[in-house]
Scaffold this motif. Structure first.
Motif, PDB file in Angstrom:
ATOM      1  N   TYR A   5       0.896  -1.283  -0.066  1.00 48.15           N
ATOM      2  CA  TYR A   5       0.102  -0.112  -0.050  1.00 48.15           C
ATOM      3  C   TYR A   5       0.999   1.182   0.016  1.00 48.15           C
ATOM      4  O   TYR A   5       1.776   1.505   0.998  1.00 48.15           O
ATOM      5  CB  TYR A   5      -1.018   0.164   1.236  1.00 48.15           C
ATOM      6  CG  TYR A   5      -1.766  -1.211   1.326  1.00 48.15           C
ATOM      7  CD1 TYR A   5      -2.661  -1.424   0.242  1.00 48.15           C
ATOM      8  CD2 TYR A   5      -1.396  -2.270   2.348  1.00 48.15           C
ATOM      9  CE1 TYR A   5      -3.293  -2.602   0.370  1.00 48.15           C
ATOM     10  CE2 TYR A   5      -2.497  -3.259   2.382  1.00 48.15           C
ATOM     11  CZ  TYR A   5      -3.334  -3.474   1.489  1.00 48.15           C
ATOM     12  OH  TYR A   5      -4.222  -4.648   1.439  1.00 48.15           O
ATOM     13  N   VAL A  26      -5.287   1.899   0.629  1.00 55.49           N
ATOM     14  CA  VAL A  26      -5.905   0.559   0.937  1.00 55.49           C
ATOM     15  C   VAL A  26      -6.927  -0.031   0.115  1.00 55.49           C
ATOM     16  O   VAL A  26      -7.168  -1.201  -0.303  1.00 55.49           O
ATOM     17  CB  VAL A  26      -5.944   0.382   2.623  1.00 55.49           C
ATOM     18  CG1 VAL A  26      -6.400  -1.105   2.724  1.00 55.49           C
ATOM     19  CG2 VAL A  26      -4.722   0.855   3.229  1.00 55.49           C
ATOM     20  N   ASN A  27      -8.060   0.886   0.063  1.00 58.75           N
ATOM     21  CA  ASN A  27      -9.368   0.277  -0.441  1.00 58.75           C
ATOM     22  C   ASN A  27      -9.638   1.093  -1.658  1.00 58.75           C
ATOM     23  O   ASN A  27     -11.085   1.014  -1.948  1.00 58.75           O
ATOM     24  CB  ASN A  27     -10.262   0.421   0.584  1.00 58.75           C
ATOM     25  CG  ASN A  27     -10.187  -0.599   1.891  1.00 58.75           C
ATOM     26  OD1 ASN A  27      -9.914  -1.664   1.536  1.00 58.75           O
ATOM     27  ND2 ASN A  27      -9.954   0.003   3.008  1.00 58.75           N
ATOM     28  N   PHE A  33     -10.284   3.668   5.944  1.00 57.22           N
ATOM     29  CA  PHE A  33      -9.232   3.050   6.754  1.00 57.22           C
ATOM     30  C   PHE A  33      -9.125   3.648   7.935  1.00 57.22           C
ATOM     31  O   PHE A  33      -8.008   3.950   8.252  1.00 57.22           O
ATOM     32  CB  PHE A  33      -8.029   2.717   5.886  1.00 57.22           C
ATOM     33  CG  PHE A  33      -7.076   1.512   6.387  1.00 57.22           C
ATOM     34  CD1 PHE A  33      -7.443   0.416   5.996  1.00 57.22           C
ATOM     35  CD2 PHE A  33      -5.896   2.058   6.741  1.00 57.22           C
ATOM     36  CE1 PHE A  33      -6.606  -0.699   6.640  1.00 57.22           C
ATOM     37  CE2 PHE A  33      -4.888   1.068   7.376  1.00 57.22           C
ATOM     38  CZ  PHE A  33      -5.272  -0.526   7.034  1.00 57.22           C
ATOM     39  N   CYS A  43      -7.987  -1.290  11.908  1.00 56.23           N
ATOM     40  CA  CYS A  43      -7.955  -1.619  10.495  1.00 56.23           C
ATOM     41  C   CYS A  43      -6.329  -2.097  10.226  1.00 56.23           C
ATOM     42  O   CYS A  43      -6.162  -3.050   9.443  1.00 56.23           O
ATOM     43  CB  CYS A  43      -8.097  -0.027   9.745  1.00 56.23           C
ATOM     44  SG  CYS A  43      -9.876   0.338   9.535  1.00 56.23           S
ATOM     45  N   VAL A  44      -5.530  -1.313  10.838  1.00 54.30           N
ATOM     46  CA  VAL A  44      -4.181  -1.759  10.615  1.00 54.30           C
ATOM     47  C   VAL A  44      -3.837  -3.105  11.147  1.00 54.30           C
ATOM     48  O   VAL A  44      -3.049  -3.949  10.590  1.00 54.30           O
ATOM     49  CB  VAL A  44      -3.103  -0.832  11.269  1.00 54.30           C
ATOM     50  CG1 VAL A  44      -1.605  -1.399  11.211  1.00 54.30           C
ATOM     51  CG2 VAL A  44      -2.838   0.546  10.479  1.00 54.30           C
ATOM     52  N   THR A  49      -7.092  -4.962   6.582  1.00 56.75           N
ATOM     53  CA  THR A  49      -6.097  -5.133   5.713  1.00 56.75           C
ATOM     54  C   THR A  49      -6.356  -6.830   5.241  1.00 56.75           C
ATOM     55  O   THR A  49      -7.158  -7.353   5.938  1.00 56.75           O
ATOM     56  CB  THR A  49      -4.588  -5.226   6.335  1.00 56.75           C
ATOM     57  OG1 THR A  49      -5.013  -5.564   7.703  1.00 56.75           O
ATOM     58  CG2 THR A  49      -4.361  -3.534   6.752  1.00 56.75           C
ATOM     59  N   PHE A  55       1.510  -7.640   4.201  1.00 63.37           N
ATOM     60  CA  PHE A  55       1.440  -6.338   3.544  1.00 63.37           C
ATOM     61  C   PHE A  55       2.453  -5.419   4.071  1.00 63.37           C
ATOM     62  O   PHE A  55       2.933  -5.554   5.104  1.00 63.37           O
ATOM     63  CB  PHE A  55       0.072  -5.526   3.607  1.00 63.37           C
ATOM     64  CG  PHE A  55      -0.262  -5.238   5.271  1.00 63.37           C
ATOM     65  CD1 PHE A  55       0.028  -3.985   5.747  1.00 63.37           C
ATOM     66  CD2 PHE A  55      -0.878  -6.214   6.116  1.00 63.37           C
ATOM     67  CE1 PHE A  55      -0.270  -3.572   6.676  1.00 63.37           C
ATOM     68  CE2 PHE A  55      -1.249  -5.675   7.190  1.00 63.37           C
ATOM     69  CZ  PHE A  55      -0.755  -4.450   7.611  1.00 63.37           C
ATOM     70  N   ILE A  57       3.447  -1.085   3.948  1.00 63.68           N
ATOM     71  CA  ILE A  57       2.892   0.213   3.892  1.00 63.68           C
ATOM     72  C   ILE A  57       4.045   0.996   3.466  1.00 63.68           C
ATOM     73  O   ILE A  57       5.131   1.203   4.166  1.00 63.68           O
ATOM     74  CB  ILE A  57       2.166   0.830   5.033  1.00 63.68           C
ATOM     75  CG1 ILE A  57       0.948   0.091   5.339  1.00 63.68           C
ATOM     76  CG2 ILE A  57       1.829   2.337   4.813  1.00 63.68           C
ATOM     77  CD1 ILE A  57       0.180   0.513   6.672  1.00 63.68           C
ATOM     78  N   THR A 120       1.643  -4.131  13.783  1.00 63.43           N
ATOM     79  CA  THR A 120       2.126  -5.050  12.719  1.00 63.43           C
ATOM     80  C   THR A 120       3.410  -5.463  13.064  1.00 63.43           C
ATOM     81  O   THR A 120       4.074  -5.216  14.044  1.00 63.43           O
ATOM     82  CB  THR A 120       2.014  -4.275  11.207  1.00 63.43           C
ATOM     83  OG1 THR A 120       2.883  -3.230  11.456  1.00 63.43           O
ATOM     84  CG2 THR A 120       0.736  -3.803  10.970  1.00 63.43           C
ATOM     85  N   THR A 124       7.041  -3.564   8.307  1.00 60.44           N
ATOM     86  CA  THR A 124       5.749  -3.263   7.520  1.00 60.44           C
ATOM     87  C   THR A 124       5.569  -1.749   7.095  1.00 60.44           C
ATOM     88  O   THR A 124       5.069  -1.699   6.001  1.00 60.44           O
ATOM     89  CB  THR A 124       4.670  -3.823   8.566  1.00 60.44           C
ATOM     90  OG1 THR A 124       4.579  -4.794   9.014  1.00 60.44           O
ATOM     91  CG2 THR A 124       3.128  -3.456   7.803  1.00 60.44           C
TER      92      THR A 124
END
Length: 128
Positions: A5, A26-27, A33, A43-44, A49, A55, A57, A120, A124
């Motif tokens: 992302y 993301v979307n 998000f 969300c993270v 995700t 994933f 970022i 995460t 990440t």
């Protein structure tokens, strides 16, 4: 497979634009998000995700974003929170607001980076 992302930091002028940029990254266009720190953390952490894939970022032009999400924007957010804070939280928010106005303490950028780090695995978030 790892999904990447990309946050276009040059588009971030404050917290509201960050929510738009991360949502789109993301979307897709108009994507969601999170629109507050708690929702972003959720969300993270997996609610927004891919659960089956790893994933990354990539936050491009992060230095520009760090300025836009610095102490001034942090103070703006805290001042808004103070107007609707529960009385038991007011003193803490007032201290944080005074610090932000004086250029001290964590910024929104610091908080967002911290959330990604906490929710995460290492590597990440890539600040580019």
């Amino acid at each position: 497979m790892t999904v990447t992302y990309v946050i276009d930091g040059s588009r971030i002028t404050g917290l509201d634009s960050f929510w738009d940029v991360i949502g789109e990254a993301v979307n897709g266009p108009g994507g969601y998000f999170g629109r507050n720190l708690d929702a972003f953390a959720d969300c993270v952490g997996g609610l927004g995700t891919p659960r089956d894939e790893s994933f990354v970022i990539e936050w491009h032009d992060h230095a520009r974003s760090a300025r836009a999400l610095g102490h001034e924007e942090t103070a703006r957010r805290l001042a808004g929170l103070l107007t609707r804070a529960h009385p038991t939280n007011r003193a803490r928010i007032e201290r944080e607001l005074a610090d932000a106005r004086a250029g001290r303490g964590p910024t929104l950028f610091d908080q967002l980076v911290g959330i990604v780090g906490e929710r995460t695995g290492p590597g990440t978030l890539r600040l580019l």
